[in-house]
Write an enzyme that holds these catalytic residues in place. Sequence first.
Site, PDB file in Angstrom:
ATOM      1  N   LYS A 117       0.815  -1.217   0.000  1.00 49.45           N
ATOM      2  CA  LYS A 117       0.000   0.000   0.000  1.00 49.45           C
ATOM      3  C   LYS A 117       0.852   1.272   0.000  1.00 49.45           C
ATOM      4  O   LYS A 117       0.398   2.318  -0.451  1.00 49.45           O
ATOM      5  CB  LYS A 117      -0.954  -0.032   1.182  1.00 49.45           C
ATOM      6  CG  LYS A 117      -2.017  -1.110   0.983  1.00 49.45           C
ATOM      7  CD  LYS A 117      -2.990  -1.226   2.133  1.00 49.45           C
ATOM      8  CE  LYS A 117      -4.123  -2.172   1.809  1.00 49.45           C
ATOM      9  NZ  LYS A 117      -3.699  -3.594   1.853  1.00 49.45           N
TER      10      LYS A 117
HETATM   11  C1  LIG Z   1      -4.367  -4.698   1.317  1.00 50.90           C
HETATM   12  C2  LIG Z   1      -3.604  -5.955   1.164  1.00 50.90           C
HETATM   13  C3  LIG Z   1      -4.004  -6.965   0.258  1.00 50.90           C
HETATM   14  C4  LIG Z   1      -5.267  -6.864  -0.561  1.00 50.90           C
HETATM   15  O1  LIG Z   1      -5.149  -5.933  -1.599  1.00 50.90           O
HETATM   16  P1  LIG Z   1      -6.474  -5.399  -2.362  1.00 50.90           P
HETATM   17  O2  LIG Z   1      -5.993  -4.285  -3.212  1.00 50.90           O
HETATM   18  O3  LIG Z   1      -7.401  -4.940  -1.273  1.00 50.90           O
HETATM   19  O4  LIG Z   1      -7.032  -6.534  -3.134  1.00 50.90           O
HETATM   20  C5  LIG Z   1      -3.188  -8.075   0.129  1.00 50.90           C
HETATM   21  N1  LIG Z   1      -2.070  -8.228   0.868  1.00 50.90           N
HETATM   22  C6  LIG Z   1      -1.666  -7.283   1.744  1.00 50.90           C
HETATM   23  C7  LIG Z   1      -0.438  -7.520   2.533  1.00 50.90           C
HETATM   24  C8  LIG Z   1      -2.404  -6.122   1.927  1.00 50.90           C
HETATM   25  O5  LIG Z   1      -1.993  -5.194   2.806  1.00 50.90           O
END
Ligand SMILES: *Cc1c(COP(=O)(O)O)cnc(C)c1O
Length: 481
Positions: A117
């Site tokens: 993120k």
């Molecule tokens: C947020 C997250 C996901 C999921 O990603 P999306 O974009 O919501 O599908 C997967 N793995 C980790 C470690 C995350 O922080």
Amino acid sequence: MRYISTRHGSQGNPAPLGFEDIMLAGLARDGGLYLPAEWPQFSKAEIAALKGLSYTELAFRIMKPFVGDTFDDTTFRRLIGEAYASFETPEVAPLKPLGDSGLHLLELFHGPTLAFKDVALQLLGRMLDQTLTTRGQHATIVGATSGDTGSAAIEAVRDRKTIDIFMLFPHGRVSEVQRRQMTTVLAPNVHNIAVQGTFDDCQDLAKACFNDLAFRDRHALTAVNSINFARVMAQIVYYFWAALKLGAPERPVAFSVPSGNFGNVYAGYAAKQMGLPISHFVVGANSNDILARFFESGTMTTSGVVPTLSPSMDIQISSNFERLLFDLYERDGVALADAMTAFRSTGTLKVGGSLLAGVRELFDAGRLDDAGTLAAMKDCLARFGETIDPHTAVGYALAQQHRRDPAIPMVVLATAHPAKFPDAVEKATGRRPRLPERLGDLLERAERADGMPNDVAALKSMIDERREMAAAPAARNKVRT
Ligand SMILES: *Cc1c(COP(=O)(O)O)cnc(C)c1O
């Protein structure tokens, strides 16, 4: 570039918006999600010309058509450069082959909070600050987190004078590393709130703030969760990055994506719409498998959320999925708005026909339970010497089950650093991963958070009070000392 809502036409016909407006708004006023009216196109020759660029220059070229003239080129390059200077490696997203298996790990976790993120939020924080500074405005971010989003968003906007962030998390229900990554940020514009309740309660509290339009306007509320299109945009870049390294545009590439809100894999779908040769996607779910069931049957049915080893994928309704549904409804915003309203009340949504068949050609979906996740972590370490986190493990295992053509490389998106989930990794491999050096003292740093009952009125008055205090400089100075 003009942007429309997935529900456009359902509440009158608002004019399409520019990038700045959709970035600041996050969610559309008609309840839909913004996306570009048309995808920018990259021809084969144009993609070939991107080979060998640095990550930041590639990011500039891919994102420029989306932002248009929002920033001049020098400013946009500077924002991108600063965002990715916060990563541990100039490569930003290193791509590692797993032996000669044809599988590759795309490591997206080298940012400040150790999850993918950061890739989008480090840039979004800077773009918001730049825009607000130019306009002489202030915005207030209100968000809810079950772990990773909160720390990445806080880290992205800490110490900015143009933004205050109120982050709600369920008291006692996030991991210690996740909590400390939020609560040890002592910047005056960061407000951590430990809610007596569940993640769903936190999300409802945040939503209630947005639904109070007077409150929303008074504080210029902004959403930075993955419904904000600017996040999708920044994630498109690493699909190009990985595919170019593996032979695009001459050779197609497949991607396996551990998915929750469908934001990450949707960015890959966008890259494909822009011309990148992607053979197919593997959508990885844990036991919360609403998406896998949809791709199998064409029917989306909600059920309760169960806690798993991959908590960032413990999601009931994937908010970004509406963007794919928009194409499945042939971009008919009115029909989609009706379908979403019905889904809200009945818990079921059905798609059929040739469009579904087309989508299933592009997406394979699968699920992996906790036992499978532990086994995958162990297997990856034994076979390839790589320690992976439980989210990445879902993508790794399902990639192998859904390999369609051994000649096509398969990229597994590594979404979190293993040290972010040390208990699961230790359980699987017998080894406890260590936090990277720059985070080494996280467990000793001072924490700050406010406790709060699950009560909208309490939340709103806290936001009102803190913002009033900030507006009176003398009071703010007092708080700071
Ligand atoms: C947020 C997250 C996901 C999921 O990603 P999306 O974009 O919501 O599908 C997967 N793995 C980790 C470690 C995350 O922080």
